[in-house]
Each structure stands twice: as structure tokens, then as C-alpha cells.
Design a protein around this motif. Sequence first.
Motif, short mmCIF file in Angstrom:
data_model
loop_
_atom_site.label_atom_id
_atom_site.label_comp_id
_atom_site.label_asym_id
_atom_site.label_seq_id
_atom_site.Cartn_x
_atom_site.Cartn_y
_atom_site.Cartn_z
N LYS A 34 -0.83 2.69 -7.14
CA LYS A 34 0.72 2.27 -7.19
C LYS A 34 0.86 0.90 -7.76
N HIS A 36 -2.63 2.87 -0.20
CA HIS A 36 -3.78 2.85 0.74
C HIS A 36 -3.20 2.47 2.34
N GLU A 82 3.66 -10.27 5.74
CA GLU A 82 2.39 -10.74 5.19
C GLU A 82 2.43 -12.47 5.58
N GLU A 130 -1.30 -14.82 -4.27
CA GLU A 130 -2.62 -14.76 -4.49
C GLU A 130 -3.08 -14.73 -6.06
N PHE A 168 2.17 -9.84 -12.49
CA PHE A 168 2.33 -8.53 -11.95
C PHE A 168 3.44 -8.54 -10.77
N LYS A 187 6.52 -11.52 2.03
CA LYS A 187 5.45 -12.46 1.99
C LYS A 187 5.77 -13.91 2.50
N ARG A 237 1.01 -12.28 10.12
CA ARG A 237 0.51 -10.89 9.46
C ARG A 237 0.69 -9.81 10.31
N GLN A 258 -1.50 -3.26 12.09
CA GLN A 258 -2.65 -4.46 11.68
C GLN A 258 -1.63 -5.67 12.36
C1 BG6 Z 1 -0.55 -3.81 -1.69
C2 BG6 Z 1 0.39 -4.70 -2.41
O1 BG6 Z 1 0.06 -2.66 -2.16
O2 BG6 Z 1 -0.54 -3.91 -0.37
C3 BG6 Z 1 0.14 -6.38 -2.02
O3 BG6 Z 1 0.58 -4.63 -3.91
C4 BG6 Z 1 0.18 -6.36 -0.37
O4 BG6 Z 1 1.27 -7.21 -2.54
C5 BG6 Z 1 -0.75 -5.30 0.19
O5 BG6 Z 1 -0.26 -7.63 -0.08
C6 BG6 Z 1 -0.67 -5.33 1.42
O6 BG6 Z 1 -1.70 -4.50 2.14
P1 BG6 Z 1 -2.55 -4.63 3.55
O7 BG6 Z 1 -3.31 -3.56 3.72
O8 BG6 Z 1 -3.22 -6.22 3.36
O9 BG6 Z 1 -1.32 -4.96 4.44
#
Ligand code: BG6
Length: 485
Positions: free
Chosen positions: A145, A175, A213, A218, A223, A335, A340, A373
Motif C-alpha cells: 500500500k 500490515h 505516531e 523518517e 513518498f 505523526k 505512540r 500498540q
Molecule cells: C505504514 C505507513 O503503512 O504504517 C507509515 O506508511 C506508518 O507512515 C506505519 O509509520 C505505521 O505502522 P506501525 O505498525 O508502526 O503502527
Amino acid sequence: MTQEFDIVIFGGLGDLSLRKLLPALYRSELAGHLHPEARIFLLARTINDQQKLLAKINKWLTNQLKENECPEEKWQSFANRIQFCSLDITKIDERWQGLSECLAQHPERDRVFYLSLPPSLYGTTCENLNNHNMISAQSRVVLEKPLGYDQESANDINSQVGRFFPEDAIFRIDHYLGKETVQNLMALRFANAMFEPLWNGRHIDHVQISISEEVGLEGRTAFYDQAGAMRDMVQNHILQLLCLVAMEPPNQLQANSIRTEKLKVLQALRPINGFEVQSHTVRGQYVEGLMRGKSVPGYLDELGSDSNTETFVAIKAHIDNWRWAGVPFYLRTGKRLKERCAEIVINFKPVAHNVFDGSAGHLSSNQLVIRLQPDEGMQMKVMAKELNKFEMRLQEVPLNLSFADTFENIRSDAYQRLLLNVIENDLSLFAHRDEADLAWAWVDPIMNAWNKCGSPVLPYEAGSWGPDASAALLHSDKRSWHNGG
Ligand code: BG6
């Protein structure tokens, strides 16, 4: 243990491969899940010294995993699986044929093509795989994605890939669907009799889905500045979570049944059009601020140029169906926020009648917090009498289920789970083309309206919970965000 397979990772030395895919495969190696004959092909434009690359991967994995998890003999068997191939996707040359010949050594095997590439290259890559006879009946393709930039470009990409792979061989990875707690949401809803009768607008006041987050860009400036929080997080992760919270029970836990129910939720999402964006959405961009006592730069400083891209979104959404009539779903992601934390918070309605008098204290409504999380678990907030008090005093107390305390060896690696599912040909945790399409169909008009109505991108300090307007979005409904903790 898996069946025999070959996995071919395009972008094999890229960020995603090093940070997520190889650690996930290595964990599977350590757990003894990988078939002894399985092979891993890492493709990159230039491959120089293979021994050096292996050493780099070894170091990378050792740093990611705890030392005692990486016994030397396991590393050797993992390293033996790896084959490097240099290949320029945009050029048709003999190297494609070379790859094809390697795969043809085991024509009977399942093949996974993982496209860790910009989506604009998906079509060409699939065409080349096809032209070099690499796509067999046992082949599948994994797409990352966000798939496209809007509904139209996503459709184009899906059609290009669809020319070479049938829909049931296309694994669109999100994910978040591989996170343990997300799957536990299905267990909670469908394996317990006590929640389902309450899971509707008669008993639930509102739902919050929030992914905050601490990280900034990063290094993914190009992108991210094209995508923004809406495309990066809302179109996929947040809407997938919303589907799992809101869907009807599928008749069985199989890909098609789950997808059918998720589609119905997306179809029932009330569109937010035109000037409604001003009352139903907030977008923001972080400016310099303090995170855990340290000053961090603002988005524009990290980017090094001017930009209107949002790093924060909050939305008040509605699902127009029988179950959820009148229940707002507040969605939020950003962000450089204070903590987090990814949570789904189910806020129940107050009791029908308060039998306690004012001296008992405030009667809070029940809340179920499903935390994805950082500390995975669930918490039910209920009212109880304070102990050792002669008079009746009420207090809110948490009933906690901490997964780390309850289950030994908790290892929540979403990519590991999802890659094993791809290898095992299980589509239940992957998005169907129609889901992605409906998600774009809901998200696109909001982004268009932001631009047309000149909706401002509000600044918020790094280390805060987002622009004040985000808190106000709920305050105007006499509600407030559940901010981690
Ligand atoms: C990704 C995004 O799909 O998910 C990122 O592209 C983001 O920008 C990340 O930081 C967050 O994933 P997780 O698992 O760390 O919450």
C-alpha cells in the motif's frame, strides 16, 4: 511448516525488505516454519559483492532481533536460501531469462512475487514476469500500500496487475491486519456471547479509532509528501480497522465471507462532500515542538520545502445501516503526536437510570479499550464501589487483559504472520480489489473538497495531540478523545 516455495522480492535490498520482510522471514526460520528447500530471491538493480551483502543482512537482522535469538547454525541455513539477482525492471534483457531459469528448476513449487516497488512499476513487472513464463498456476503476487494516488490510479494499477494474475492470487498487504490484536478483535466479537448483543447503536454511544505516531518523516520525504496522512493511513489501515469493528459476523472465518461483510461497511459509509469537510474533518501539519523533552523540527523543515500535505487527520464518520444508525465513528491519525498508540475505543451509553445520589460521585459510561500498540491488550472500564468506605462512593476501575502477561512468548510480527499467510495461500487478512476501490471512493471526495473549499491545514506542535480543532470536533458533541495512557 510451510510447503515448498520460492519467494522473489523485487526491491530486495530496499528499506521495506531490510526492515520488515527479511526479519519476518528470518523469524519464521528461527521458529522452524520455513520448508528446508524454500528459496529467497533478492532482486535489486545492482548487486556487487554478495558476501558483503550477506554480512550486511546478518548485521541488520542481529541488530533487530535479540542476540540470543540468532544462533549461528540458523543464520547459515537462512543465508543458504538467499540468492541475489541484479535486475533493472525497466529494461528487458537476459537477466529476466536468468531468473526465469532459476525458478524453472522447481516448476511445481508455489511462487510468491513480492513487489516492494513503487506502484507505477507493478504493471511492467507483471508483464515481464509473464513474458518470461514465470507466472504459474501456483504463483501469487503481493502488492504494498498505498495502491495508487486516488481511485482512478488505483483502478489502473489493479487492472494492469489483473491482466496477469487472477484476483485470488493477488495479496494486497495491509500490515495492520497482521497485528495480533486486530485478529483478536474478531475473537472478541465472534467467540464471546457477551459482546454481540451490546455491539450496536442501542448500547454504543460512539467509537474512536486512533493511530498516533511519535515518528516524523523518517527520511521518506518524497513518498510522504505526495501521500499525506489520508492516503498513507486512513485509506487503508484506519478503514480496515473500522470494517472489522463494524462488520456483521461473517458466516465463516474465510476470506470471501469476511470480505463480503467488510464491503457492506464501506458501502454504508456516509459520504462527506463539499463544505461538510469543515464540520466533519480536521487536517493538520506539525510544526517544531518538544517530544519527550527534546526539540524536534517541523514538517516543512524536515521536508526542506513548502507543502500543504497533512500529517494529521481527524474525521467524524457515520455508517448508515441498521446496526450503527446514530453512532459516530471518530477516526484520527497523525505523526509527531504526543504518544505512540493505536487504539479502538468502544464507548457505551450511560445506564438507563442512575440509582445513586450525587454523593456517590460521577457515573462514567463503560468503555472498552482495544489497544493494538504499544502494549497489546484490552481494558474494560467499569464502575465499582470504592472499598473500605462506609458510604457508597463509586470509582471507575479497569479490568485488564494484557496479552504480554497472559500469553507466553508473545511475538507480534505482523509481516511474519502475513507472509506465512501468503505462502499458505490464505487471503483472509488481505484486502480485495473492491475494498480498496470503495475506500478510495470515500476518501477521494474528502480530499477534493479540502482543496475546493480551501480547508486549512492547521499547524500543531510536535509532541501535542494535534490541532485544537481535533479536540473541538468531539467537544462540540460533548465527547473527548481517549488519549492513550
Ligand atoms: C505504514 C505507513 O503503512 O504504517 C507509515 O506508511 C506508518 O507512515 C506505519 O509509520 C505505521 O505502522 P506501525 O505498525 O508502526 O503502527
